[in-house]
Design a protein around this motif. Sequence first.
Motif, short mmCIF file in Angstrom:
data_model
loop_
_atom_site.label_atom_id
_atom_site.label_comp_id
_atom_site.label_asym_id
_atom_site.label_seq_id
_atom_site.Cartn_x
_atom_site.Cartn_y
_atom_site.Cartn_z
N LEU A 41 0.83 -1.30 0.19
CA LEU A 41 0.05 -0.02 0.07
C LEU A 41 0.90 1.23 -0.04
O LEU A 41 1.95 1.31 0.53
N GLY A 43 0.94 5.86 -1.00
CA GLY A 43 0.02 6.96 -1.90
C GLY A 43 0.74 6.89 -3.22
O GLY A 43 1.70 6.29 -3.74
N ASN A 44 0.45 8.31 -3.95
CA ASN A 44 1.28 8.52 -4.90
C ASN A 44 2.61 8.64 -4.89
O ASN A 44 2.97 9.17 -3.73
N SER A 46 4.99 7.10 -4.02
CA SER A 46 5.67 6.40 -2.89
C SER A 46 6.55 5.19 -3.48
O SER A 46 7.44 4.73 -2.54
N LYS A 48 5.68 2.48 -5.43
CA LYS A 48 4.89 1.16 -5.54
C LYS A 48 5.34 0.50 -6.95
O LYS A 48 5.63 -0.34 -6.97
N GLU A 168 -2.40 -1.91 -9.17
CA GLU A 168 -3.41 -1.02 -9.00
C GLU A 168 -4.76 -1.77 -9.69
O GLU A 168 -5.37 -1.09 -10.62
N GLU A 199 -1.68 -1.39 -4.41
CA GLU A 199 -2.94 -0.79 -4.33
C GLU A 199 -2.78 0.66 -3.56
O GLU A 199 -2.13 0.84 -2.75
N GLN A 200 -3.87 1.59 -3.95
CA GLN A 200 -3.76 2.61 -3.14
C GLN A 200 -5.20 2.67 -2.42
O GLN A 200 -5.32 3.11 -1.16
N ASN A 201 -5.92 1.69 -2.78
CA ASN A 201 -7.35 1.31 -2.16
C ASN A 201 -7.10 0.43 -1.09
O ASN A 201 -7.14 -0.73 -1.26
N TYR A 239 -4.29 6.02 5.89
CA TYR A 239 -4.71 5.34 4.63
C TYR A 239 -6.10 4.76 4.86
O TYR A 239 -6.53 4.30 3.52
#
Lengths: 243, 577
Positions: A41, A43-44, A46, A48, A168, A199-201, A239
């Motif tokens: 997990l 954010g933008n 970061s 990932k 994502e 994922e961001q979600n 988050y």
Amino acid sequence: MSSSETSPILELREVTTHYGPIQVLKEVNVEIRAGEIVCLLGGNASGKTTTLKTILGYVEPTEGQVLLDGEAINGIATDDRVNKGISMVPENRRLFKRMTVMENLQLGAYLRRDKDEIGQDMERVFDLFPRVKERLSQRAGTLSGGEQQMVAVGRALMARPKVLLMDEPSMGLAPVLVAQNFEIIEQINEQGTAVFVVEQNANMALSIADRGYVLQTGRIVLADTAQGLLNNPQMRQAYLGEI
Amino acid sequence: MTELLAARQVKLGDAIKTGLVAGIVAIFVSAIGMVQRFDSRIIFSSVTFSYVLLIGIFAGSGYQAARPPLRLEGYEAPKAGVRNVLAGLLAGTAGGILLALFILVAGTANLRPIFPNISPELVEILAFGRELGLGATLAALAAAVLGLLGGALQLVPQRLKKAIGGTFLWIVLFALLRGVLAPVTRGLGITSLTDLLYERQGLSIAGLVAVAVVVFSSYFFLAGRVRAARGGLERLPENRRRIVVLAGLAVVTLFLGAIPQVVGVFLSEVLSAAGIFLLMALGLNIVVGFAGLLDLGYVAFFAVGAYTTAVLTSPISPRFTPELTFWAALPFVILTAAIAGIMVGTPVLRMRGDYLAIVTLGFGEIARLLFLSDWLEPTFGAARGIRRVPDIALGPIVMKGPQDYYYAILLFVLLAAYVSWALQESRIGRAWMAMREDESVAEAMGVNIVAAKLWAFVIGAIIASFGGALFATRIGSVFPQTFSVVVSVTILVLVIVGGLASIPGVMLGALALVALPELLREFEQFRFLIYGALLIFMMLKRPEGLIPSRRRTRELHEEEVEQDAWLKAEAAKQEAN
């Protein structure tokens, strides 16, 4: 499902990655064991996607190791990594839009030569997604977003991966489809494929994952079981959308 | 079901604009000397090719102006009617007035110091040989009528429309290609056919009628049958279909083999020249069409093939003279071409699109300059080139003359066509296709991008080097000046006009664009103008080429589909208001 005794299928050990002079990942440690769903997990920006790129060999880590089945795969070309059992569903699905659904699935099995078993895997994909079978001769770009997601997952499965990377999977899909999508991930996992979801979600991802990592500006700041993360107050605030 | 919006109609203002463009085009082709140059070729009676050109321009503008707008989702299908014909008339009139003004100006003022081609003879042609005022009026009227006729063509059903257009084209082609038909009928011993078709100059009345009737009826009655026949073939069981296909191939091979005996030396020469370009177009099609790598320096591989052959076979090649035969030199040609392919391919592995095009353009020039350089003069003879490249020999038979060379070239063309076809269906073909669409995802599927790109470059290079080898022995010498960027561009035009990734399309493109200008000397001087115009036209109107590959059509018209979907929403919005 998770058993901490088995050795990890895929492991990032102290991985540091640079884009030129810019450090993107700092000493990242991630483990994915057989039969697990693990989520990453963050954010933008970061790190990932860079993590996935490092796993697939689009970028090489400046330090640390990527191990598949305990064997270091640093420096190996992307196609060899795919051959060894890593497969990805890219962000936004990125199907070969102008090719037919069938051709997309065939390209998923590009490196395989076992014709009979490719046929079996094709059937497995159809069992998972009956809709895909109806659309075989259609151009992938004309499918709806949900159907495209199915083809993208099917295409990745055609490589018969040991570990499936998903970038994502909820991006750009309606909430209903996101839920459906995560059900599919669970289903694939139950059939024995380890899954690594980026994922961001966070809510959605943690609801199906066994364990999770939280990435912040290139560093793993939290690592715990999914339940642990869901209950973590720091996590809830940053988050999971709770104030 | 929601109500549909009223059909969109032709905009008359746009029709006038189209007409003005046609007028400008007519003036342009007049001012560059095309009209006067084409006037010496008579099509029928007193109609010369320059009139055909102008008729095409104005009737075409009328047809274009009267074209019903694209049908969009949410609108009714537009029906062509009086308004469309009116649009055609307006376009023709607008263009005609422009042309009339030009005639008046050119007839009174002396423009020759600036435009040397605007001569009194030109004015006479445009004014139908009449006195200036009357002639200009007649020209304007003729243009208006042509626009009207072009517009009216939109009213007739599709099948008839095609038949009319096809008849017009074939009549012109027959008239132009007298020089091709004459030796053929002589070779077949049926000169009475050409005697019937042609007068001393241009088609005879009987010829005109015969061509018109045959072409029109075959268009009209065969429409749809060809496709049906192909569909029937595809439905046949595998083994029977194979028999039919093989029989077809045998007939084609026999036909191709008989050509030089029938058509004589001159046409064989033309076909050989076109054949070498066709061979290279097939090679470039693999690089650009299949793999999607825009290579503007393709001539480099042509040069490598030609020079390797020359050095290895010529008895007076400057540095060393192994004096191999053509066939013994061939493996070395393949080897050097493959190395050249890797040398060009490796540095551009990480480049895409425009950047790739620019860098390969540079490589093409580097190759030419190297062969021209003093540095390599001891090996390649710099500007003096290498002479006395021997003819191809097969055992005791030495290939002399164009009729023999035709067979050598045919052999390589067939080989290249077969290789293209086999590659298209192969694993590497699929890898190229995926790479063309999305390089990084293809990589994630396990496609080895480096290998796929290098294979495309190497196979393309080898095919081009065959072209070079054949070229060197056919001409008997090689000079660096031959290998200019123009060759690369020409080959690219053949590929694009014929149809990217379509093997039959590329073949047709090469024959039409290389053989035709050879046959019609008056085209020669405007060759690149025509290529350029054709390229623009094709890119705008038919980007999939003359004979499209099925897949490419899907790719190129996809945007239209997406656009439609977008407009559907717009239409719904409009309707809601």
